[in-house]
Design a protein around this motif. Structure first.
Motif, PDB file in Angstrom:
ATOM      1  N   LEU A  71     -11.555   2.367  -6.019  1.00 54.42           N
ATOM      2  CA  LEU A  71     -10.277   2.386  -5.320  1.00 54.42           C
ATOM      3  C   LEU A  71     -10.279   1.381  -4.174  1.00 54.42           C
ATOM      4  O   LEU A  71     -11.195   0.567  -4.048  1.00 54.42           O
ATOM      5  N   LEU A  72      -9.262   1.437  -3.363  1.00 55.55           N
ATOM      6  CA  LEU A  72      -9.198   0.686  -2.107  1.00 55.55           C
ATOM      7  C   LEU A  72      -8.651   1.628  -1.046  1.00 55.55           C
ATOM      8  O   LEU A  72      -8.090   2.674  -1.386  1.00 55.55           O
ATOM      9  N   PRO A  73      -8.819   1.321   0.234  1.00 62.10           N
ATOM     10  CA  PRO A  73      -8.204   2.173   1.250  1.00 62.10           C
ATOM     11  C   PRO A  73      -6.702   2.265   0.991  1.00 62.10           C
ATOM     12  O   PRO A  73      -6.055   1.250   0.743  1.00 62.10           O
ATOM     13  N   GLY A  74      -6.154   3.474   1.036  1.00 60.25           N
ATOM     14  CA  GLY A  74      -4.758   3.648   0.678  1.00 60.25           C
ATOM     15  C   GLY A  74      -3.911   4.300   1.741  1.00 60.25           C
ATOM     16  O   GLY A  74      -2.777   4.705   1.469  1.00 60.25           O
ATOM     17  N   PHE A  75      -4.435   4.381   2.973  1.00 67.03           N
ATOM     18  CA  PHE A  75      -3.733   5.093   4.041  1.00 67.03           C
ATOM     19  C   PHE A  75      -3.485   4.164   5.229  1.00 67.03           C
ATOM     20  O   PHE A  75      -3.500   4.597   6.364  1.00 67.03           O
ATOM     21  N   GLY A  76      -3.277   2.894   4.914  1.00 74.00           N
ATOM     22  CA  GLY A  76      -2.976   1.902   5.948  1.00 74.00           C
ATOM     23  C   GLY A  76      -4.158   1.055   6.378  1.00 74.00           C
ATOM     24  O   GLY A  76      -4.005   0.125   7.168  1.00 74.00           O
ATOM     25  N   GLY A  77      -5.349   1.345   5.850  1.00 77.27           N
ATOM     26  CA  GLY A  77      -6.550   0.645   6.298  1.00 77.27           C
ATOM     27  C   GLY A  77      -6.584  -0.827   5.959  1.00 77.27           C
ATOM     28  O   GLY A  77      -7.139  -1.623   6.718  1.00 77.27           O
TER      29      GLY A  77
ATOM     30  N   CYS B 251      -0.351  11.606 -12.894  1.00 80.73           N
ATOM     31  CA  CYS B 251       0.954  11.562 -12.207  1.00 80.73           C
ATOM     32  C   CYS B 251       0.812  10.816 -10.876  1.00 80.73           C
ATOM     33  O   CYS B 251       1.098  11.380  -9.808  1.00 80.73           O
ATOM     34  N   PRO B 252       0.342   9.566 -10.927  1.00 82.20           N
ATOM     35  CA  PRO B 252       0.072   8.828  -9.674  1.00 82.20           C
ATOM     36  C   PRO B 252       1.305   8.577  -8.835  1.00 82.20           C
ATOM     37  O   PRO B 252       1.206   8.371  -7.628  1.00 82.20           O
ATOM     38  N   GLU B 253       2.500   8.594  -9.458  1.00 88.04           N
ATOM     39  CA  GLU B 253       3.708   8.321  -8.688  1.00 88.04           C
ATOM     40  C   GLU B 253       3.947   9.405  -7.637  1.00 88.04           C
ATOM     41  O   GLU B 253       4.534   9.130  -6.575  1.00 88.04           O
TER      42      GLU B 253
ATOM     43  N   TRP C 225       5.891  -2.205   7.116  1.00 87.22           N
ATOM     44  CA  TRP C 225       6.171  -1.159   6.148  1.00 87.22           C
ATOM     45  C   TRP C 225       6.118  -1.638   4.695  1.00 87.22           C
ATOM     46  O   TRP C 225       5.564  -0.938   3.830  1.00 87.22           O
ATOM     47  N   PRO C 226       6.656  -2.826   4.341  1.00 87.07           N
ATOM     48  CA  PRO C 226       6.512  -3.284   2.951  1.00 87.07           C
ATOM     49  C   PRO C 226       5.047  -3.409   2.519  1.00 87.07           C
ATOM     50  O   PRO C 226       4.715  -3.140   1.361  1.00 87.07           O
ATOM     51  N   MET C 227       4.175  -3.773   3.464  1.00 85.85           N
ATOM     52  CA  MET C 227       2.747  -3.880   3.146  1.00 85.85           C
ATOM     53  C   MET C 227       2.140  -2.500   2.918  1.00 85.85           C
ATOM     54  O   MET C 227       1.311  -2.307   2.019  1.00 85.85           O
ATOM     55  N   TYR C 228       2.556  -1.509   3.711  1.00 84.77           N
ATOM     56  CA  TYR C 228       2.057  -0.144   3.513  1.00 84.77           C
ATOM     57  C   TYR C 228       2.478   0.392   2.149  1.00 84.77           C
ATOM     58  O   TYR C 228       1.704   1.034   1.438  1.00 84.77           O
ATOM     59  N   GLU C 229       3.726   0.125   1.765  1.00 87.81           N
ATOM     60  CA  GLU C 229       4.210   0.581   0.467  1.00 87.81           C
ATOM     61  C   GLU C 229       3.462  -0.104  -0.675  1.00 87.81           C
ATOM     62  O   GLU C 229       3.136   0.527  -1.695  1.00 87.81           O
ATOM     63  N   LYS C 230       3.184  -1.383  -0.510  1.00 84.96           N
ATOM     64  CA  LYS C 230       2.432  -2.111  -1.534  1.00 84.96           C
ATOM     65  C   LYS C 230       1.026  -1.544  -1.677  1.00 84.96           C
ATOM     66  O   LYS C 230       0.512  -1.366  -2.792  1.00 84.96           O
ATOM     67  N   GLU C 231       0.380  -1.248  -0.550  1.00 81.33           N
ATOM     68  CA  GLU C 231      -0.957  -0.657  -0.579  1.00 81.33           C
ATOM     69  C   GLU C 231      -0.940   0.665  -1.343  1.00 81.33           C
ATOM     70  O   GLU C 231      -1.823   0.940  -2.170  1.00 81.33           O
ATOM     71  N   SER C 232       0.065   1.507  -1.083  1.00 85.23           N
ATOM     72  CA  SER C 232       0.176   2.786  -1.793  1.00 85.23           C
ATOM     73  C   SER C 232       0.316   2.572  -3.294  1.00 85.23           C
ATOM     74  O   SER C 232      -0.297   3.288  -4.103  1.00 85.23           O
ATOM     75  N   ARG C 233       1.114   1.580  -3.690  1.00 86.48           N
ATOM     76  CA  ARG C 233       1.330   1.309  -5.117  1.00 86.48           C
ATOM     77  C   ARG C 233       0.038   0.869  -5.803  1.00 86.48           C
ATOM     78  O   ARG C 233      -0.313   1.370  -6.872  1.00 86.48           O
TER      79      ARG C 233
END
Length: 245
Positions: A142-148, A78-80, A226-234
């Motif tokens: 993985l990759l950093p997913g918290f803004g890194g 359930c990654p979403e 912010w669009p970059m942060y959302e992309k990183e999360s995805r």
């Protein structure tokens, strides 16, 4: 010293009108949830205290050894849900980043992954020379997913950021200083006191009216990234689907 408790964090004070946010979750201060504090409660604490600065530090020997990988694995089907949680957590970090205060991360011991990403939201980072820094996500698929992936290149340049992220290597505070990841190194168990000195040394120079002006100028939320942060999360959550568990 005044102390109030909250899940995963403690609210504390130091010096003269300096707030201290302590990551407090077991020996390693693991980040179990991207939403690592209650943002409404955090805002109220800041509103009711005339702080001139904020220090983020870890309780005990480590700043934070990063995200709890076992909890991340639980999101494979359930990654979403995790993607939404990551974005909510990033709102906390963006709020910290945009505070009209002098913000300092005081780092002892391990500062890995999500813990390092929290530290990157501060204006300054002070670290013990033997503190350890790493983005270990690459070794987990993985990759950093918290803004890194956004904040680190902005701070130390894309070349150095790529090497640190893609290698997963661990570096000391001394090497972090050379790269510009930290602003100053300290002796063991001195990071917090040096952070207090830094804030008091900067804050005493301006008048109350100047502070009001600075607050109005600096109290602007950062929205361009912010669009970059959302992309990183995805992308982070997409990679979870391929994790070998």
């Amino acid at each position: 010293m005044n102390r109030e408790s909250a899940p995963m964090v403690e609210y504390d004070t130091a010096g003269e009108n300096i707030g201290v946010l302590r990551l407090h979750n077991g020996r390693d201060n693991m980040v179990d949830h991207a939403v690592f504090l209650d943002l409404t409660e955090f805002k109220q604490w800041l509103h009711h205290n005339p702080f001139k600065g904020l220090i983020i530090t870890g309780n005990g020997r480590n700043f934070s050894k990063g995200a709890n990988i076992e909890r991340i694995r639980a999101y494979k089907d359930c990654p979403e849900i995790l993607q939404k949680e990551l974005n909510e957590g990033k709102k906390i970090l963006s709020y910290i980043e945009g505070l009209p205060l002098i913000t300092v991360a005081a780092i002892e011991g391990a500062c890995f992954g999500a813990g390092l990403e929290i530290a990157l939201s501060c204006n300054y980072r002070l670290a013990a020379e033997q503190a350890l820094f790493s983005f270990p996500e690459i070794t987990l698929g993985l990759l950093p997913g918290f803004g890194g992936t956004i904040r680190l290149p902005n701070l130390i340049g894309q070349r150095n950021a790529k090497k640190l992220i893609l290698s997963g290597d661990m570096i000391t505070g001394k090497e972090a200083l050379r790269l510009g990841l930290v602003d100053e190194t300290t002796g063991k168990r001195e990071a917090l006191s040096k952070a207090v000195d830094l804030i008091e040394g900067l804050a005493y120079r301006y008048t109350a009216r100047q502070k009001e002006c600075f607050d109005q100028i600096w109290d602007q939320p950062e929205t361009d990234c912010w669009p970059m942060y959302e992309k990183e999360s995805r992308y982070f959550t997409e990679l979870i689907k391929t994790m070998d568990i």
